[in-house]
Motif scaffolding. Structure first.
Motif, PDB file in Angstrom:
ATOM      1  N   PHE A 327       5.219  10.219  14.239  1.00  0.00           N
ATOM      2  CA  PHE A 327       4.125   9.576  14.959  1.00  0.00           C
ATOM      3  C   PHE A 327       4.445   9.316  16.432  1.00  0.00           C
ATOM      4  O   PHE A 327       3.534   9.100  17.232  1.00  0.00           O
ATOM      5  N   GLY A 328       5.706   9.326  16.780  1.00  0.00           N
ATOM      6  CA  GLY A 328       6.072   9.170  18.175  1.00  0.00           C
ATOM      7  C   GLY A 328       5.471   7.931  18.801  1.00  0.00           C
ATOM      8  O   GLY A 328       5.556   6.831  18.258  1.00  0.00           O
ATOM      9  N   ALA A 329       4.838   8.125  19.955  1.00  0.00           N
ATOM     10  CA  ALA A 329       4.256   6.996  20.683  1.00  0.00           C
ATOM     11  C   ALA A 329       3.158   6.303  19.894  1.00  0.00           C
ATOM     12  O   ALA A 329       2.899   5.108  20.085  1.00  0.00           O
ATOM     13  N   ALA A 330       2.491   7.038  18.984  1.00  0.00           N
ATOM     14  CA  ALA A 330       1.402   6.456  18.187  1.00  0.00           C
ATOM     15  C   ALA A 330       1.925   5.501  17.111  1.00  0.00           C
ATOM     16  O   ALA A 330       1.150   4.721  16.547  1.00  0.00           O
ATOM     17  N   ALA A 331       3.220   5.537  16.809  1.00  0.00           N
ATOM     18  CA  ALA A 331       3.765   4.714  15.726  1.00  0.00           C
ATOM     19  C   ALA A 331       3.637   3.226  16.024  1.00  0.00           C
ATOM     20  O   ALA A 331       3.434   2.425  15.107  1.00  0.00           O
ATOM     21  N   ALA A 332       3.741   2.840  17.286  1.00  0.00           N
ATOM     22  CA  ALA A 332       3.723   1.414  17.636  1.00  0.00           C
ATOM     23  C   ALA A 332       2.408   0.749  17.279  1.00  0.00           C
ATOM     24  O   ALA A 332       2.368  -0.447  16.957  1.00  0.00           O
ATOM     25  N   ALA A 333       1.315   1.505  17.316  1.00  0.00           N
ATOM     26  CA  ALA A 333      -0.008   0.931  17.052  1.00  0.00           C
ATOM     27  C   ALA A 333      -0.492   1.201  15.629  1.00  0.00           C
ATOM     28  O   ALA A 333      -1.628   0.853  15.288  1.00  0.00           O
ATOM     29  N   LEU A 334       0.352   1.786  14.797  1.00  0.00           N
ATOM     30  CA  LEU A 334      -0.067   2.182  13.448  1.00  0.00           C
ATOM     31  C   LEU A 334       0.161   1.051  12.457  1.00  0.00           C
ATOM     32  O   LEU A 334       1.294   0.629  12.235  1.00  0.00           O
ATOM     33  N   PRO A 335      -0.897   0.526  11.803  1.00  0.00           N
ATOM     34  CA  PRO A 335      -0.711  -0.470  10.737  1.00  0.00           C
ATOM     35  C   PRO A 335      -0.110   0.192   9.493  1.00  0.00           C
ATOM     36  O   PRO A 335      -0.648   1.182   8.992  1.00  0.00           O
ATOM     37  N   ILE A 336       0.992  -0.353   9.018  1.00  0.00           N
ATOM     38  CA  ILE A 336       1.715   0.196   7.871  1.00  0.00           C
ATOM     39  C   ILE A 336       2.031  -0.942   6.909  1.00  0.00           C
ATOM     40  O   ILE A 336       2.351  -2.051   7.335  1.00  0.00           O
ATOM     41  N   SER A 337       1.971  -0.666   5.626  1.00  0.00           N
ATOM     42  CA  SER A 337       2.442  -1.670   4.664  1.00  0.00           C
ATOM     43  C   SER A 337       2.920  -1.004   3.396  1.00  0.00           C
ATOM     44  O   SER A 337       2.595   0.148   3.111  1.00  0.00           O
ATOM     45  N   SER A 338       3.723  -1.748   2.654  1.00  0.00           N
ATOM     46  CA  SER A 338       4.145  -1.319   1.324  1.00  0.00           C
ATOM     47  C   SER A 338       3.562  -2.286   0.302  1.00  0.00           C
ATOM     48  O   SER A 338       3.949  -3.459   0.254  1.00  0.00           O
ATOM     49  N   THR A 339       2.647  -1.781  -0.510  1.00  0.00           N
ATOM     50  CA  THR A 339       2.034  -2.635  -1.532  1.00  0.00           C
ATOM     51  C   THR A 339       2.939  -2.801  -2.753  1.00  0.00           C
ATOM     52  O   THR A 339       2.640  -3.607  -3.649  1.00  0.00           O
ATOM     53  N   LYS A 340       4.050  -2.071  -2.800  1.00  0.00           N
ATOM     54  CA  LYS A 340       4.995  -2.241  -3.907  1.00  0.00           C
ATOM     55  C   LYS A 340       5.535  -3.665  -3.975  1.00  0.00           C
ATOM     56  O   LYS A 340       6.042  -4.093  -5.012  1.00  0.00           O
ATOM     57  N   ALA A 341       5.455  -4.398  -2.872  1.00  0.00           N
ATOM     58  CA  ALA A 341       5.926  -5.781  -2.869  1.00  0.00           C
ATOM     59  C   ALA A 341       5.211  -6.633  -3.899  1.00  0.00           C
ATOM     60  O   ALA A 341       5.763  -7.633  -4.372  1.00  0.00           O
ATOM     61  N   VAL A 342       3.975  -6.244  -4.268  1.00  0.00           N
ATOM     62  CA  VAL A 342       3.217  -7.047  -5.231  1.00  0.00           C
ATOM     63  C   VAL A 342       2.961  -6.340  -6.561  1.00  0.00           C
ATOM     64  O   VAL A 342       2.836  -7.004  -7.591  1.00  0.00           O
ATOM     65  N   HIS A 343       2.895  -5.005  -6.541  1.00  0.00           N
ATOM     66  CA  HIS A 343       2.634  -4.323  -7.828  1.00  0.00           C
ATOM     67  C   HIS A 343       3.853  -3.597  -8.371  1.00  0.00           C
ATOM     68  O   HIS A 343       3.805  -2.989  -9.444  1.00  0.00           O
ATOM     69  N   GLY A 344       4.975  -3.673  -7.663  1.00  0.00           N
ATOM     70  CA  GLY A 344       6.174  -3.015  -8.141  1.00  0.00           C
ATOM     71  C   GLY A 344       6.118  -1.518  -7.931  1.00  0.00           C
ATOM     72  O   GLY A 344       5.155  -0.955  -7.390  1.00  0.00           O
ATOM     73  N   HIS A 345       7.185  -0.864  -8.360  1.00  0.00           N
ATOM     74  CA  HIS A 345       7.287   0.590  -8.233  1.00  0.00           C
ATOM     75  C   HIS A 345       6.729   1.215  -9.506  1.00  0.00           C
ATOM     76  O   HIS A 345       7.302   1.069 -10.594  1.00  0.00           O
ATOM     77  N   LEU A 346       5.623   1.925  -9.374  1.00  0.00           N
ATOM     78  CA  LEU A 346       4.942   2.492 -10.539  1.00  0.00           C
ATOM     79  C   LEU A 346       5.366   3.929 -10.821  1.00  0.00           C
ATOM     80  O   LEU A 346       4.733   4.626 -11.624  1.00  0.00           O
ATOM     81  N   ILE A 347       6.418   4.387 -10.167  1.00  0.00           N
ATOM     82  CA  ILE A 347       7.052   5.693 -10.391  1.00  0.00           C
ATOM     83  C   ILE A 347       5.989   6.800 -10.394  1.00  0.00           C
ATOM     84  O   ILE A 347       5.365   7.042  -9.383  1.00  0.00           O
ATOM     85  N   GLY A 348       5.739   7.461 -11.522  1.00  0.00           N
ATOM     86  CA  GLY A 348       4.793   8.569 -11.545  1.00  0.00           C
ATOM     87  C   GLY A 348       3.375   8.196 -11.199  1.00  0.00           C
ATOM     88  O   GLY A 348       2.603   9.019 -10.715  1.00  0.00           O
ATOM     89  N   ALA A 349       2.994   6.949 -11.432  1.00  0.00           N
ATOM     90  CA  ALA A 349       1.638   6.497 -11.117  1.00  0.00           C
ATOM     91  C   ALA A 349       1.492   6.053  -9.670  1.00  0.00           C
ATOM     92  O   ALA A 349       0.371   5.894  -9.178  1.00  0.00           O
ATOM     93  N   GLY A 350       2.623   5.850  -8.981  1.00  0.00           N
ATOM     94  CA  GLY A 350       2.586   5.235  -7.662  1.00  0.00           C
ATOM     95  C   GLY A 350       1.739   5.977  -6.650  1.00  0.00           C
ATOM     96  O   GLY A 350       0.975   5.372  -5.890  1.00  0.00           O
ATOM     97  N   GLY A 351       1.849   7.290  -6.585  1.00  0.00           N
ATOM     98  CA  GLY A 351       1.096   8.054  -5.598  1.00  0.00           C
ATOM     99  C   GLY A 351      -0.395   7.898  -5.748  1.00  0.00           C
ATOM    100  O   GLY A 351      -1.118   7.725  -4.749  1.00  0.00           O
ATOM    101  N   ALA A 352      -0.899   7.968  -6.978  1.00  0.00           N
ATOM    102  CA  ALA A 352      -2.336   7.834  -7.208  1.00  0.00           C
ATOM    103  C   ALA A 352      -2.810   6.416  -6.935  1.00  0.00           C
ATOM    104  O   ALA A 352      -3.867   6.208  -6.327  1.00  0.00           O
ATOM    105  N   VAL A 353      -2.040   5.419  -7.382  1.00  0.00           N
ATOM    106  CA  VAL A 353      -2.413   4.026  -7.149  1.00  0.00           C
ATOM    107  C   VAL A 353      -2.472   3.731  -5.649  1.00  0.00           C
ATOM    108  O   VAL A 353      -3.440   3.153  -5.140  1.00  0.00           O
ATOM    109  N   GLU A 354      -1.454   4.143  -4.925  1.00  0.00           N
ATOM    110  CA  GLU A 354      -1.371   3.811  -3.506  1.00  0.00           C
ATOM    111  C   GLU A 354      -2.376   4.599  -2.670  1.00  0.00           C
ATOM    112  O   GLU A 354      -2.884   4.097  -1.656  1.00  0.00           O
ATOM    113  N   LEU A 355      -2.707   5.826  -3.072  1.00  0.00           N
ATOM    114  CA  LEU A 355      -3.770   6.561  -2.386  1.00  0.00           C
ATOM    115  C   LEU A 355      -5.111   5.854  -2.585  1.00  0.00           C
ATOM    116  O   LEU A 355      -5.888   5.686  -1.634  1.00  0.00           O
ATOM    117  N   ALA A 356      -5.386   5.422  -3.814  1.00  0.00           N
ATOM    118  CA  ALA A 356      -6.641   4.713  -4.083  1.00  0.00           C
ATOM    119  C   ALA A 356      -6.723   3.419  -3.282  1.00  0.00           C
ATOM    120  O   ALA A 356      -7.773   3.094  -2.708  1.00  0.00           O
TER     121      ALA A 356
END
Length: 419
Positions: A327-356
């Protein structure tokens, strides 16, 4: 190539029994993480988990009672997604409607119960020993990796091409990307994508504990123990759940009056060829760059990124490096988060859950926070939305990252439908 739209979403997670309740919990930073009950802990102290918020059998019929728990969770999410899309059983174009499933380790509950029963009987009384090898005749179909695929295909009569992807933590992200390409290139007109996982068993906890990647209890608050990007992070928490997405060609959706949630526009996949468990910034960056290129987007056009963010010592730093690289210069303004902090690591389900969840963030104009992020690791110098959700207004595109043991990486990009 044909545009691919997402017309149905479904979810059962540690945060709720559907998409809306799960998303609301992520916004509120309401953690589902708790201590592992003694019956499941296999004698290990202070283990943590994030169990599904709703018992899946209460949302299913009697015909699903014999499925492994992961398949039950997958079926719940599939039902919701198909209902959301307005698609009934046995669609008329079933030969052009596929099923793509991502799962990390299938049949964990069936396998654990089978071996527990076997060894209990083997070392029990003489009468029990004689019956030690008597197991349920459907044990293998319950445990096979494609059990979710089989159950969903049979239920809805979907006969199109499809596959089951077991790519550890990237499984359902890969499933979604491959389904998108199958539709985009004309092999299918629609696909049901399902990510499912349930490994909350004694055997699984022993195995994961041996890797030394599991979070320790934080102070006296188990719920706050998964702390992505925080200086005091200690690892991830194993969770269970499922999410499903209905993908259709734009033409098919229009012809039947379907209402798309988003367009799936970018997919990148790469292999680190670096280490069995240690991540590679180069490999992760390659997946993100591929997704952006396929979407035809510049980094600055991504309005929110759902990070893989497992809260491991190396993982969070490497992903931060990869994001900065892409992302280079655009990274500073990009909102990012990890929702695993509340739902845990869902392993095989994680990609679909987090995309939704990312798609819902785009629609609602609110990005979920990284819960429990009180002291940002200076090696992760990005806007990881600590503690509180943020209003991000109308954004046009979101990215979701899923990076796996074995060095498999997948990134997905969804954007608003353009009509």
């Amino acid at each position: 190539m044909r545009p691919v739209v997402i017309t149905g979403l479904g979810m059962i997670s540690p945060l709720g029994g559907d998409c809306q309740s799960s998303f609301e919990a992520t916004l509120a930073a309401r953690s589902a993480i708790c201590r592992v009950p003694e019956a499941l802990s296999a004698g290990l102290p202070n283990l943590l988990m994030a169990p599904a918020a709703v018992e899946p059998t209460t949302l299913l019929g009697s015909q699903e009672a014999g499925l492994d728990r992961a398949a039950q969770l997958g079926m719940v999410a599939a039902q919701q997604a198909m209902a959301d899309a307005g698609i009934d059983l046995h669609p008329p174009d079933a030969d052009r409607f596929g099923v793509f499933v991502g799962i990390g380790f299938a049949g964990a509950h069936t396998l654990d119960a089978m071996f527990a029963r076997y060894y209990t009987a083997l070392y029990g009384s003489e009468q029990l020993r004689k019956r030690a090898t008597v197991v349920h005749p459907l044990s293998v179909p319950r445990m096979m990796a494609n059990a979710v695929h089989a159950a969903v295909s049979l239920r809805y009569g979907l006969r199109g091409m499809g596959n089951t992807y077991a790519v550890a933590c990237a499984s359902s992200a890969v499933a979604a990307g491959e389904a998108m390409r199958a539709i985009r290139h004309g092999y299918l007109d629609a696909a049901l994508v399902v990510g499912a996982e349930s490994m909350l068993t004694p055997g699984s906890f022993v195995a994961w504990n041996a890797l030394r990647v599991m979070a320790r209890v934080y102070g006296d608050d188990p719920a706050a123990s998964c702390r992505p990007f925080d200086r005091e992070r200690s690892g991830f928490v194993l969770g269970e759940g499922a999410a499903a997405l209905v993908l259709e060609s734009d033409a098919r959706a229009r012809s039947r009056g379907g209402r798309p949630h988003a367009e799936l526009v970018g997919y990148g996949a790469s292999s680190d060829a670096h280490h069995l468990t240690a991540p590679s910034a180069q490999g992760q960056a390659a997946a993100m760059r591929q997704a952006l290129a396929e979407a035809g987007l510049e980094p600055g056009q991504i309005g929110y990124l759902n990070a893989h963010g497992t809260a491991t010592e190396a993982g969070d730093v490497v992903e931060s490096q990869a994001i900065l690289d892409v992302f280079g210069a655009a990274a500073a303004a990009l909102p990012i988060s990890s929702t695993k902090a509340v739902h845990g690591h869902l392993i095989g389900a994680g990609g679909a859950v987090e995309l939704a969840l990312s798609i819902l963030a785009m629609h609602k104009g609110w990005a979920p926070p990284t819960a429990h992020l009180e002291d940002l690791d200076p090696r992760c110098p990005l806007d990881y939305l600590p503690l509180n959700a943020r209003e991000i207004g109308p954004i046009d595109a979101v990215m979701s990252n899923s990076f796996a043991f074995g060095g498999s990486n997948a990134s997905l990009i969804a954007r608003r439908v353009r009509h």
